[in-house]
Design an enzyme around this catalytic site. Sequence first.
Site, PDB file in Angstrom:
ATOM      1  N   GLU A  44       0.955  -0.747   0.034  1.00  0.00           N
ATOM      2  CA  GLU A  44      -0.159  -0.073  -0.200  1.00  0.00           C
ATOM      3  C   GLU A  44       0.871   1.221   0.041  1.00  0.00           C
ATOM      4  OE1 GLU A  44      -4.088   1.647   2.713  1.00  0.00           O
ATOM      5  OE2 GLU A  44      -1.684   0.472   3.527  1.00  0.00           O
ATOM      6  N   LYS A 119      -9.675   1.024  -2.042  1.00  0.00           N
ATOM      7  CA  LYS A 119      -9.943   0.238  -1.167  1.00  0.00           C
ATOM      8  C   LYS A 119     -11.157   1.120  -0.457  1.00  0.00           C
ATOM      9  CE  LYS A 119      -7.578   0.808   3.308  1.00  0.00           C
ATOM     10  NZ  LYS A 119      -6.456   1.124   4.202  1.00  0.00           N
ATOM     11  N   CYS A 160      -5.023  -3.566   2.588  1.00  0.00           N
ATOM     12  CA  CYS A 160      -4.899  -3.187   4.266  1.00  0.00           C
ATOM     13  C   CYS A 160      -6.011  -3.631   5.159  1.00  0.00           C
ATOM     14  CB  CYS A 160      -4.015  -1.550   4.345  1.00  0.00           C
ATOM     15  SG  CYS A 160      -3.146  -1.745   5.958  1.00  0.00           S
TER      16      CYS A 160
END
Length: 279
Positions: A44, A119, A160
Amino acid sequence: MSHMLDIALIQTRTPATAQGGLDHVSPLIRQAAADGAQLILTPEGTNFLEQRRDRRALVLSDEDQDVCVLGLQGLAAELGVWLLIGSAIVRSGHAGDDRAANRSLLIDPGGRIVARYDKLHVFDVDLPNGESYRESAGIRPGDAAAVAQMPWGRLGLSVCYDVRFPQLFRRLAKAGAEVIAVPAAFTVPTGRAHWETLLRARAIETGAFVLAPAQGGLHEDGRSTWGRTLAVSPWGEVLGVLDHDAPGVLSLQLDLSAVETARRSVPQLSHDREFAGPA
């Protein structure tokens, strides 16, 4: 189609500018390719990590103008590898919303972007140690999951904090993902407590390989990240780990037939049931 896939997970300590990010990660990608990797995954925030909003505004750009993204497209083509930019922080492209997107980009050996994923879950939290994070202040969450076709099978995308939402991973597995990427910049307190456990759980639940390239160490913008880049088998076994915070390369060979074996042994993806409640 070969069941064997040579991969490399890149661990970085990304600087605060896109040019710095490119200069930092490129030698590691070259090392991975020289070691025979066909698919290389980065963490990320590969292009830059900058949480200070005034400074981030100065380095944020559109996806098609980001120095690091463009450079990595060229590098993938030069090396003839598949490359997942775990995420790049780029302008979201949504009118009236000046927040960025935290975007995974899958690049093919021709240097073309063949899949994108923004995301879904942003990290807003006040930690017991006094640290506070408000990712939603600068990042516009995405609204769609993504699975990408590669020559060896299907790759599910996450970033994440998504790892805490098993329903996303189940959807990816049911859409045929045999490998799921979890590029991350985990905080140190949550990384120490939860990182390996969450990754192993997601692999067991889905019967998929889970590949988690990570940021590690103290960054230019003042944040610290956990590192410990990790690869997990569909049976939940740790296949490899960089047990530190320093930049590095974790190279592995995956036998993708292990996915079918795990899913036959525990056919949980076909055992969903509708149920009522709770009230």
